[in-house]
Design a protein around this motif. Structure first.
Motif, mmCIF file in Angstrom:
data_model
loop_
_atom_site.group_PDB
_atom_site.id
_atom_site.type_symbol
_atom_site.label_atom_id
_atom_site.label_comp_id
_atom_site.label_asym_id
_atom_site.label_seq_id
_atom_site.Cartn_x
_atom_site.Cartn_y
_atom_site.Cartn_z
ATOM 1 N N ARG A 211 43.914 42.568 31.066
ATOM 2 C CA ARG A 211 44.183 44.006 31.081
ATOM 3 C C ARG A 211 44.754 44.477 29.748
ATOM 4 O O ARG A 211 44.328 45.502 29.199
ATOM 5 C CB ARG A 211 45.149 44.343 32.209
ATOM 6 C CG ARG A 211 44.530 44.321 33.599
ATOM 7 C CD ARG A 211 45.592 44.654 34.652
ATOM 8 N NE ARG A 211 45.029 44.622 35.996
ATOM 9 C CZ ARG A 211 45.747 44.839 37.110
ATOM 10 N NH1 ARG A 211 47.047 45.095 37.009
ATOM 11 N NH2 ARG A 211 45.172 44.800 38.288
ATOM 12 N N THR B 240 44.948 37.857 34.728
ATOM 13 C CA THR B 240 44.625 39.268 34.964
ATOM 14 C C THR B 240 45.426 40.180 34.049
ATOM 15 O O THR B 240 44.884 41.129 33.452
ATOM 16 C CB THR B 240 44.901 39.624 36.432
ATOM 17 O OG1 THR B 240 44.176 38.733 37.287
ATOM 18 C CG2 THR B 240 44.490 41.049 36.728
ATOM 19 N N GLY C 50 50.887 41.862 31.780
ATOM 20 C CA GLY C 50 50.082 42.703 30.906
ATOM 21 C C GLY C 50 50.926 43.489 29.929
ATOM 22 O O GLY C 50 50.594 43.592 28.732
#
Length: 537
Positions: free
Chosen positions: A356, A352, A253
């Motif tokens: 994010r 993920t 991220g």
């Protein structure tokens, strides 16, 4: 042995001689303007007389100031090799110029009072002339290697002019001369003393610094060069600094935000800051609160629309960075796809982290837009303005900003993750049959083409979302609980928006709203599968 100051004074007077009288002779046209006003006293002076006084005062200060500067000369290099300290050299020309400007302006005002029997005050105008000399002296003393000194001179001129008008009780803005509180500058107030102290306290050290830089031969870099050096310094610190991550998701991220999403919030935040600076300056200069609110509101709306373009530009930027012009799924998902593929991180963790970073990068500018709208509302309440007249809205202002900021966030998030969303549609051709059938049926019954297109888009996204949800649950990319929560969140957004704008949205608007929400939650089910396809194909 004579003192340095006395020697500089003798050299200055001997070199200029009769040129010192030039400012006084140059004001002869001003004296001719005063001939028709001979004999007018200062008891209850008219607004017209005060206006003439202010204009003539500005002209006199301008002529005298440039006249004294011409006799001193901007270039002091002929004195740099002499055993004179920089402090004494700068102080002599700073204070001697202020003394000459004050004496000459005072002498002219005294001549006007006695020759034309116009009882104008002298203390305030003389103080204004001295402060003008002190304020502009750092601008003209030393080498001018940057155009920003011209910008500084403009702001100094605006501040001094506002001070002069305030001292005469003249409101800033159109029609200010029609005010009933206009008066001559007959006494010095506490604000005047504080203003003079601030100007001298800033300009005198700045003059010494400019003379010291010019005397040392140090090259003064331009503003653009300093900005470039600062950016290089920040970039080096940005790249060299180490950071500890607690999970692969956090690392991915952070990396995706730095390499792909960082430009989106930065552009919006910088743009909104500039909009408010321009709005505040325009409102202060014109004393018009309507103009301040209009500029701030228009700029905020402009950057709300621009956030869509910036989000879509992330896709084009990923293509441009390949250098070959070939669009591949890898380059669309990550700018450094080859580096990402070498990391021992699963596709689920990559997805993920990517989601994010996208959500944070889209939420920051959306919140900034909301804060900007709230500031506009606060200013409007403070000045008792009607936002409906400024914006010409047909709906409630609070509904408008809530819907706009929410839709901007959803649209920018959907566009920034569009490559992973369309992967499902690219590899499943049969999904396109459902919207084609629905559109054909609607057209056959004579439904308007806009409604047909909106319905086809809604059915396409709904079918893709259902298929992606089932596939992600089978592949264990998303758990059953997470899938239910995502669907419930999307359903809550749709119902909340429809409830908020139930009277404003028609059938087409409602279908497009549901399509937008579906497109925004689609990446949660498709990103992991898209990353696996990009790595294996």
């Amino acid at each position: 042995m004579q003192s340095i100051t006395r020697a500089l004074t003798w050299e200055y007077v001997a070199r200029n001689r009769w040129f010192l009288l030039f400012p006084i002779l140059a004001n002869i046209p001003a004296c001719m303007v005063l001939l028709p006003l001979r004999g007018i006293g200062s008891v209850n002076p008219s607004r017209e007389l005060i206006a003439i006084h202010v204009v003539l005062l500005l002209s006199v200060v301008l002529i005298v100031g440039f006249g004294v500067l011409a006799t001193q000369g901007r270039d002091l290099k002929r004195l740099y090799l002499m055993p004179i300290s920089t402090m004494r050299l700068a102080s002599f020309y700073y204070w001697s110029g202020a003394l000459l400007v004050g004496l000459q302006v005072g002498l002219l005002l005294w001549a006007w009072r006695n020759l034309f029997a116009i009882d104008w005050p002298m203390t305030g105008p003389v103080l204004f002339a001295v402060v003008c000399w002190c304020a502009f002296h750092p601008v003209f003393r030393g080498g001018m290697h940057s155009l920003w000194w011209i910008v500084a001179a403009f702001f100094i001129l605006v501040a001094l002019t506002n001070w002069l008008l305030y001292a005469h009780g003249i409101p800033l803005g159109s029609g200010g001369m029609m005010s009933t509180g206009i008066h001559l500058w007959s006494k010095i107030s506490t604000f005047d003393i504080l203003f003079v102290t601030a100007v001298v306290g800033i300009s005198f050290p700045l003059t010494i610094w400019r003379v010291a830089c010019d005397r040392s031969g140090q090259r003064q870099t331009s503003f653009l060069e300093r900005v470039e050096q600062a950016c290089e310094h920040l970039q080096s610190r940005w790249n060299v600094g180490s950071r500890e991550f607690y999970s692969p998701k956090q690392a991915i991220g952070w990396f995706d935000y730095r390499t792909r999403m960082f430009s989106l919030p930065t552009a919006i935040l910088v743009g909104l800051t500039l909009v408010w600076i321009i709005a505040i300056l325009a409102g202060v200069i014109t004393s018009n609160a309507n103009l301040l609110v209009a500029i701030a509101l228009g700029g905020t709306n402009l950057f709300a629309m621009s956030q869509f373009l910036f989000a879509f530009g992330l896709i084009l930027n990923s293509v441009a960075l390949t250098g070959s012009g070939q669009i591949t799924l890898k380059t669309l998902l990550f700018e450094s796809a080859q580096f990402i593929d070498t990391l021992p991180v699963s596709a689920l963790d990559k997805a993920t982290g990517k989601l994010r970073s996208s959500s944070v990068a889209c939420a920051i500018p959306s919140l900034a837009l909301l804060v900007s709208f709230l500031l506009v509302a606060a200013v409007a309440v403070l000045f008792k303005l009607d936002l409906k007249n400024v914006l010409e809205l047909k709906i409630n202002f609070w509904k408008y900003i809530t819907f706009l900021c929410g839709s901007v966030f959803l649209m920018s998030f959907a566009l920034s993750n569009l490559p992973s969303s369309i992967t499902t549609l690219m590899f499943r051709v049969e999904l396109w049959l459902y919207p084609i059938v629905i559109m054909t049926i609607l057209v056959a019954f004579g439904t308007p083409i806009a409604t047909c297109l909106a319905a086809a888009l809604g059915v396409l996204i709904l079918v893709a979302l259902v298929y992606a949800t089932i596939q992600s649950v089978i592949d264990k990319d998303v758990s059953n609980r997470d899938a239910i929560c995502i669907w419930l969140a999307g359903l809550a957004l749709v119902l909340g928006a429809l409830g908020l704008l139930q009277n404003e949205l028609g059938i087409n608007g409602s279908v497009l709203l549901m399509s937008l929400v579906g497109l925004a939650i689609l990446p949660f089910f498709t990103t992991s599968d898209s990353l696996r396809r990009a790595r294996t194909t």
